[in-house]
Design a protein around this motif. Sequence first.
Motif, PDB file in Angstrom:
ATOM      1  N   ASP A  50     -18.500 -27.390 -20.865  1.00  0.00           N
ATOM      2  CA  ASP A  50     -19.609 -26.437 -20.812  1.00  0.00           C
ATOM      3  C   ASP A  50     -20.083 -26.093 -22.222  1.00  0.00           C
ATOM      4  O   ASP A  50     -19.433 -25.306 -22.912  1.00  0.00           O
ATOM      5  CB  ASP A  50     -19.149 -25.167 -20.087  1.00  0.00           C
ATOM      6  N   GLY A  52     -21.746 -23.874 -24.459  1.00  0.00           N
ATOM      7  CA  GLY A  52     -22.171 -22.493 -24.285  1.00  0.00           C
ATOM      8  C   GLY A  52     -23.609 -22.241 -24.707  1.00  0.00           C
ATOM      9  O   GLY A  52     -24.146 -22.910 -25.587  1.00  0.00           O
ATOM     10  N   THR A  92     -22.034 -29.318 -18.115  1.00  0.00           N
ATOM     11  CA  THR A  92     -22.906 -28.363 -17.424  1.00  0.00           C
ATOM     12  C   THR A  92     -24.344 -28.503 -17.891  1.00  0.00           C
ATOM     13  O   THR A  92     -25.278 -28.165 -17.156  1.00  0.00           O
ATOM     14  CB  THR A  92     -22.431 -26.917 -17.648  1.00  0.00           C
ATOM     15  N   LEU A 115     -24.022 -17.599 -15.822  1.00  0.00           N
ATOM     16  CA  LEU A 115     -22.626 -18.025 -15.938  1.00  0.00           C
ATOM     17  C   LEU A 115     -22.095 -18.574 -14.616  1.00  0.00           C
ATOM     18  O   LEU A 115     -21.340 -19.555 -14.596  1.00  0.00           O
ATOM     19  CB  LEU A 115     -21.760 -16.861 -16.419  1.00  0.00           C
ATOM     20  N   ASN A 116     -22.486 -17.956 -13.501  1.00  0.00           N
ATOM     21  CA  ASN A 116     -22.024 -18.450 -12.199  1.00  0.00           C
ATOM     22  C   ASN A 116     -22.526 -19.864 -11.924  1.00  0.00           C
ATOM     23  O   ASN A 116     -21.840 -20.661 -11.272  1.00  0.00           O
ATOM     24  CB  ASN A 116     -22.475 -17.511 -11.082  1.00  0.00           C
ATOM     25  N   ARG A 118     -22.822 -22.225 -14.084  1.00  0.00           N
ATOM     26  CA  ARG A 118     -21.910 -23.115 -14.807  1.00  0.00           C
ATOM     27  C   ARG A 118     -20.569 -23.225 -14.072  1.00  0.00           C
ATOM     28  O   ARG A 118     -20.009 -24.317 -13.937  1.00  0.00           O
ATOM     29  CB  ARG A 118     -21.701 -22.589 -16.229  1.00  0.00           C
ATOM     30  N   ILE A 119     -20.070 -22.084 -13.614  1.00  0.00           N
ATOM     31  CA  ILE A 119     -18.796 -22.066 -12.891  1.00  0.00           C
ATOM     32  C   ILE A 119     -18.887 -22.891 -11.613  1.00  0.00           C
ATOM     33  O   ILE A 119     -17.950 -23.621 -11.253  1.00  0.00           O
ATOM     34  CB  ILE A 119     -18.403 -20.607 -12.584  1.00  0.00           C
ATOM     35  N   SER A 132     -15.141 -24.612 -22.130  1.00  0.00           N
ATOM     36  CA  SER A 132     -16.412 -24.063 -22.608  1.00  0.00           C
ATOM     37  C   SER A 132     -16.394 -24.034 -24.134  1.00  0.00           C
ATOM     38  O   SER A 132     -15.476 -23.472 -24.741  1.00  0.00           O
ATOM     39  CB  SER A 132     -16.620 -22.650 -22.048  1.00  0.00           C
ATOM     40  N   TYR A 185     -15.791 -13.547 -18.835  1.00  0.00           N
ATOM     41  CA  TYR A 185     -16.203 -13.789 -17.450  1.00  0.00           C
ATOM     42  C   TYR A 185     -16.014 -15.241 -17.034  1.00  0.00           C
ATOM     43  O   TYR A 185     -15.488 -15.527 -15.958  1.00  0.00           O
ATOM     44  CB  TYR A 185     -17.671 -13.380 -17.277  1.00  0.00           C
ATOM     45  N   ILE A 186     -16.414 -16.174 -17.865  1.00  0.00           N
ATOM     46  CA  ILE A 186     -16.436 -17.569 -17.432  1.00  0.00           C
ATOM     47  C   ILE A 186     -15.037 -18.131 -17.208  1.00  0.00           C
ATOM     48  O   ILE A 186     -14.822 -18.959 -16.324  1.00  0.00           O
ATOM     49  CB  ILE A 186     -17.247 -18.444 -18.421  1.00  0.00           C
ATOM     50  N   THR A 190     -13.519 -18.876 -13.200  1.00  0.00           N
ATOM     51  CA  THR A 190     -13.327 -20.296 -12.902  1.00  0.00           C
ATOM     52  C   THR A 190     -11.979 -20.486 -12.219  1.00  0.00           C
ATOM     53  O   THR A 190     -10.958 -19.983 -12.690  1.00  0.00           O
ATOM     54  CB  THR A 190     -13.393 -21.131 -14.192  1.00  0.00           C
ATOM     55  N   HIS A 382     -20.700 -13.015 -22.998  1.00  0.00           N
ATOM     56  CA  HIS A 382     -19.371 -13.503 -22.645  1.00  0.00           C
ATOM     57  C   HIS A 382     -18.627 -12.540 -21.720  1.00  0.00           C
ATOM     58  O   HIS A 382     -17.752 -12.955 -20.964  1.00  0.00           O
ATOM     59  CB  HIS A 382     -18.527 -13.715 -23.906  1.00  0.00           C
TER      60      HIS A 382
END
Length: 395
Positions: A50, A52, A92, A115-116, A118-119, A132, A185-186, A190, A382
């Motif tokens: 990923d 960023g 991603t 972000l979701n 990407r997840i 990431s 978060y990421i 995940t 982030h």
Amino acid sequence: MLDRPIIVFIRKSWVLGATVALIILFLGTGSFKLTSAFSSGLKDKVIVIDPGHGGADPGAQNSGIKEKDLNLDISLRVGKVLESKGCIVILTREVDKDFFLPGFVKGRMAKRVELNSRINIAKENNADLFISVHANSFPKPNSYGMETYYHLKSSNGKALAETIHEQLSLVQPDNKRKAKAGDYYIINQTEVPAVIVEVGFISNPRERKLLLSEDYRNLVANAIGTGVEHYFEVFPMGVRENSPTVTQDIPPSASEKAYKLYFSNDNLEKLVPEDRQIDQSIWPKLDLAQKASLVMSELIQGPQSSNLIPTIAPKTKLLSITTENGLATIDFSRDIRDDFPGGALVESMTIRSIIWSLTQIPGINGVRILVNGEFGDSIGGHILLDRTFTAQLGV
């Protein structure tokens, strides 16, 4: 990807060439190598990489360099390294793009959706690992060093971060930063072992020159790839998931004579308390919200010591603070987000400095952070501000 910025911003001097040559020489004679033959342990492993930021979100910026471009360049190189080792690599993004909904680049739901997306790429492709790639920045240029972060409750993430960081340390032997838990978060959301790799500080002149070198970026990419390879060699079946022990610093309560404000040390390694004397003629007469407002106003103004660094963008305004049932809700102007210098570490420092400075006040046990009245925004992309933070939380 970065060929053009390299021409514009730097000409490779003999100093840079010598630095990279020494790194290559060191790696060639060291006990670990950053390149290896095809590994059957990696065959058909699905690795999501990923890069960023991207598109409307440039990430950190310094001296004309945009983090999003650097992240993409190194991610593409990591992908080639892992493909050569037998992995199935999914990026991603392979171009300069973002995942924002049209018209929703900033605000409460924007970063969560981004972000979701990407997840979900990792989830939809049954990924084995998620990596990431990011870069750091800091207002003071002496901060440097690559870092790796893992979810604080993931043993597999911790093992992956440590094997990658071991290889990165060969590229940067003077780097004292370690693999460590991060509340981002990421990697929290995940479902497979996930890490954030911060490839260096674009705000540091020496590290910026190295990152603008194609040879150096290849070394970084090879290090990440070899770290992944070593992870599967040592842990072919993964690691039993026992939450790693994470030591958390908890700030002391304010004394009767002073309270503490928390600022970064000059190398962005830790938060350092700075005492402010309590005016006994005023403090006892203030209610809880007024005490919190006083503390936050002084935190925004910055440290008195020249050895400490502010953690909040200087133009930030305190819009309001309310307190109820031990919860302080603080509303900052957009400047805390729009003037943010960039980097996951800086964002973590900013949030922790706010939480630690407020929760030392007796009667405040948790903090909610709003940006221009909105709950659930993000300061740096982030960490989502969608929950109540406490001093014990490992941000």
